[in-house]
Motif scaffolding. Structure first.
Motif, PDB file in Angstrom:
ATOM      1  N   ILE A  85     -13.291   0.409  -8.546  1.00  0.00           N
ATOM      2  CA  ILE A  85     -12.649  -0.124  -9.662  1.00  0.00           C
ATOM      3  C   ILE A  85     -13.492  -1.480  -9.622  1.00  0.00           C
ATOM      4  O   ILE A  85     -13.797  -2.254  -8.512  1.00  0.00           O
ATOM      5  N   LEU A  87     -12.440  -5.482 -10.448  1.00  0.00           N
ATOM      6  CA  LEU A  87     -11.429  -6.696 -10.661  1.00  0.00           C
ATOM      7  C   LEU A  87     -11.650  -7.958 -10.601  1.00  0.00           C
ATOM      8  O   LEU A  87     -12.585  -8.293  -9.830  1.00  0.00           O
ATOM      9  N   PHE A  97      -8.341   3.704   0.159  1.00  0.00           N
ATOM     10  CA  PHE A  97      -6.891   2.988  -0.284  1.00  0.00           C
ATOM     11  C   PHE A  97      -5.959   3.448  -0.995  1.00  0.00           C
ATOM     12  O   PHE A  97      -4.819   3.489  -1.062  1.00  0.00           O
ATOM     13  N   HIS A 101      -2.058   2.966  -1.301  1.00  0.00           N
ATOM     14  CA  HIS A 101      -1.420   2.113  -2.265  1.00  0.00           C
ATOM     15  C   HIS A 101      -0.028   2.151  -2.625  1.00  0.00           C
ATOM     16  O   HIS A 101       0.477   3.218  -2.897  1.00  0.00           O
ATOM     17  N   GLY A 103       1.875   1.317  -5.022  1.00  0.00           N
ATOM     18  CA  GLY A 103       1.967   1.793  -6.265  1.00  0.00           C
ATOM     19  C   GLY A 103       1.330   3.123  -6.679  1.00  0.00           C
ATOM     20  O   GLY A 103       1.616   3.455  -7.878  1.00  0.00           O
ATOM     21  N   ILE A 108      -4.326   4.078  -9.752  1.00  0.00           N
ATOM     22  CA  ILE A 108      -5.520   3.380  -9.545  1.00  0.00           C
ATOM     23  C   ILE A 108      -6.521   4.510 -10.237  1.00  0.00           C
ATOM     24  O   ILE A 108      -7.452   4.258 -10.697  1.00  0.00           O
ATOM     25  N   ASN A 111      -7.848   4.000 -13.426  1.00  0.00           N
ATOM     26  CA  ASN A 111      -8.967   3.234 -13.814  1.00  0.00           C
ATOM     27  C   ASN A 111     -10.051   3.355 -13.222  1.00  0.00           C
ATOM     28  O   ASN A 111     -11.033   2.355 -12.909  1.00  0.00           O
ATOM     29  N   ALA A 119      -5.066  -4.057 -15.990  1.00  0.00           N
ATOM     30  CA  ALA A 119      -3.552  -3.031 -15.417  1.00  0.00           C
ATOM     31  C   ALA A 119      -3.306  -3.812 -14.243  1.00  0.00           C
ATOM     32  O   ALA A 119      -2.135  -3.773 -13.884  1.00  0.00           O
ATOM     33  N   PHE A 120      -4.309  -4.396 -13.490  1.00  0.00           N
ATOM     34  CA  PHE A 120      -3.869  -5.003 -12.044  1.00  0.00           C
ATOM     35  C   PHE A 120      -2.972  -6.267 -12.357  1.00  0.00           C
ATOM     36  O   PHE A 120      -1.874  -6.414 -11.692  1.00  0.00           O
ATOM     37  N   HIS A 125       0.935  -8.243  -9.232  1.00  0.00           N
ATOM     38  CA  HIS A 125       0.744  -8.061  -7.991  1.00  0.00           C
ATOM     39  C   HIS A 125       0.782  -9.509  -6.787  1.00  0.00           C
ATOM     40  O   HIS A 125       0.658 -10.290  -7.575  1.00  0.00           O
ATOM     41  N   SER A 126       1.313  -9.268  -5.832  1.00  0.00           N
ATOM     42  CA  SER A 126       1.516 -10.423  -4.940  1.00  0.00           C
ATOM     43  C   SER A 126       0.109 -10.866  -4.317  1.00  0.00           C
ATOM     44  O   SER A 126      -0.716 -10.295  -4.464  1.00  0.00           O
TER      45      SER A 126
HETATM   46  C1  HEM Z   1      -7.628  -2.769  -4.864  1.00  0.00           C
HETATM   47  C2  HEM Z   1      -6.870  -2.865  -5.613  1.00  0.00           C
HETATM   48  C3  HEM Z   1      -5.213  -2.901  -5.373  1.00  0.00           C
HETATM   49  C4  HEM Z   1      -4.640  -3.337  -4.423  1.00  0.00           C
HETATM   50  C5  HEM Z   1      -5.229  -3.966  -3.106  1.00  0.00           C
HETATM   51  C6  HEM Z   1      -3.149  -3.191  -4.793  1.00  0.00           C
HETATM   52  C7  HEM Z   1      -1.950  -3.575  -3.845  1.00  0.00           C
HETATM   53  C8  HEM Z   1      -0.843  -3.360  -4.167  1.00  0.00           C
HETATM   54  C9  HEM Z   1       0.296  -3.938  -3.232  1.00  0.00           C
HETATM   55  C10 HEM Z   1       0.080  -4.418  -1.950  1.00  0.00           C
HETATM   56  C11 HEM Z   1       1.479  -3.538  -3.901  1.00  0.00           C
HETATM   57  C12 HEM Z   1       2.759  -3.710  -3.394  1.00  0.00           C
HETATM   58  C13 HEM Z   1       3.420  -4.942  -4.256  1.00  0.00           C
HETATM   59  C14 HEM Z   1       2.714  -6.132  -4.233  1.00  0.00           C
HETATM   60  O1  HEM Z   1       2.627  -6.725  -2.941  1.00  0.00           O
HETATM   61  O2  HEM Z   1       2.227  -6.553  -5.258  1.00  0.00           O
HETATM   62  C15 HEM Z   1       1.034  -2.709  -5.020  1.00  0.00           C
HETATM   63  C16 HEM Z   1       1.930  -2.318  -6.048  1.00  0.00           C
HETATM   64  C17 HEM Z   1       1.554  -1.735  -7.177  1.00  0.00           C
HETATM   65  N1  HEM Z   1       0.550  -1.502  -7.769  1.00  0.00           N
HETATM   66 FE1  HEM Z   1      -1.400  -2.073  -6.899  1.00  0.00          FE
HETATM   67  N2  HEM Z   1      -3.041  -2.563  -5.715  1.00  0.00           N
HETATM   68  C18 HEM Z   1      -4.337  -2.382  -6.393  1.00  0.00           C
HETATM   69  C19 HEM Z   1      -4.779  -1.831  -7.567  1.00  0.00           C
HETATM   70  C20 HEM Z   1      -3.733  -1.512  -8.716  1.00  0.00           C
HETATM   71  C21 HEM Z   1      -4.020  -1.030  -9.998  1.00  0.00           C
HETATM   72  C22 HEM Z   1      -5.660  -0.828 -10.354  1.00  0.00           C
HETATM   73  C23 HEM Z   1      -2.992  -0.722 -10.576  1.00  0.00           C
HETATM   74  C24 HEM Z   1      -2.716  -0.119 -11.934  1.00  0.00           C
HETATM   75  C25 HEM Z   1      -2.067  -0.317 -12.730  1.00  0.00           C
HETATM   76  C26 HEM Z   1      -2.000  -0.886  -9.523  1.00  0.00           C
HETATM   77  C27 HEM Z   1      -0.652  -0.603  -9.997  1.00  0.00           C
HETATM   78  C28 HEM Z   1       0.489  -1.056  -8.952  1.00  0.00           C
HETATM   79  C29 HEM Z   1       1.950  -0.513  -9.484  1.00  0.00           C
HETATM   80  C30 HEM Z   1       2.339   0.027 -10.605  1.00  0.00           C
HETATM   81  C31 HEM Z   1       2.562  -0.977  -8.138  1.00  0.00           C
HETATM   82  C32 HEM Z   1       4.063  -0.870  -7.781  1.00  0.00           C
HETATM   83  C33 HEM Z   1       4.978  -2.028  -8.219  1.00  0.00           C
HETATM   84  C34 HEM Z   1       6.465  -1.937  -7.730  1.00  0.00           C
HETATM   85  O3  HEM Z   1       6.604  -0.861  -7.762  1.00  0.00           O
HETATM   86  O4  HEM Z   1       7.096  -3.021  -7.852  1.00  0.00           O
HETATM   87  N3  HEM Z   1      -2.549  -1.347  -8.543  1.00  0.00           N
HETATM   88  N4  HEM Z   1      -0.398  -2.584  -5.193  1.00  0.00           N
END
Ligand code: HEM
Length: 159
Positions: A85, A87, A97, A101, A103, A108, A111, A119-120, A125-126
């Motif tokens: 992807i 970003l 990953f 992930h 989420g 992912i 995308n 979307a990210f 995201h934190s």
């Molecule tokens: C390499 C890319 C990505 C990484 C490293 C990543 C990492 C993370 C992490 C660490 C979390 C836990 C919550 C936080 O710490 O923010 C999370 C939650 C989540 N991510 Fe990603 N993410 C990635 C890409 C994406 C993409 C492209 C989407 C597309 C929509 C996505 C959607 C979500 C969703 C829906 C959650 C759940 C949020 C929740 O339940 O509160 N992520 N992600």
């Protein structure tokens, strides 16, 4: 020395594979002679083939030293087994990953092979998530196709 294409001896190649091999070899020669822009017409398959011959011609980004990829090249990596992807103009191989992930893998995969920045961002995201990105970085989008970091006067003017 025995000539091979991948693991296959040249004389065993099927006509289609022989054609691919010939066009890749011709492509490389015309590129080397400066008759066409390096890698502007190459596909991910071309690049993989060139790498197999030890001919890594990928351009590096001057500022970051990262390998550059066109959005078209990224689009080839759109499957569960090979998922990239984009970003913030950086290219990430997130294949390993997907299962980790928090989420889920589906968001992912939706995308895969594309720019996933909106979307990210939308998820909010934190900073921990932002830091986790580093582990998956493989390159950067070519300067003329960047949307977030640079030099793309056409898009800057359009704003
Ligand atoms: C390499 C890319 C990505 C990484 C490293 C990543 C990492 C993370 C992490 C660490 C979390 C836990 C919550 C936080 O710490 O923010 C999370 C939650 C989540 N991510 Fe990603 N993410 C990635 C890409 C994406 C993409 C492209 C989407 C597309 C929509 C996505 C959607 C979500 C969703 C829906 C959650 C759940 C949020 C929740 O339940 O509160 N992520 N992600």
């Amino acid at each position: 020395m025995k000539q091979t294409y991948g693991d296959t001896p040249l004389h065993m190649l099927q006509p289609k594979a022989l054609f691919n091999f010939t066009s890749q070899a011709l492509g490389f020669v015309t590129q080397s002679l400066g008759l066409r822009e390096p890698s502007s017409y190459t596909t991910a398959d071309d690049d993989d083939a060139l790498c197999r011959y030890g001919l890594d011609i990928r351009e590096k980004d001057e500022e970051t030293g990262l390998d550059t990829y066109s959005l078209s090249e990224v689009s080839y990596h759109e499957t569960y087994d090979d998922c990239w992807i984009v970003l913030y103009d950086k290219v990430f191989d997130v294949t390993r990953f997907l299962l980790e992930h928090p989420g889920g893998e589906d968001v992912i995969l939706e995308n895969a092979g594309r720019d996933a920045t909106l979307a990210f961002q939308g998820v909010g995201h934190s900073t921990m998530a932002l830091r986790a990105l580093d582990d998956y970085l493989v390159g950067i989008v070519r300067p003329e196709e960047r949307m977030y970091t640079n030099q793309n006067t056409y898009r800057q003017d359009a704003r």
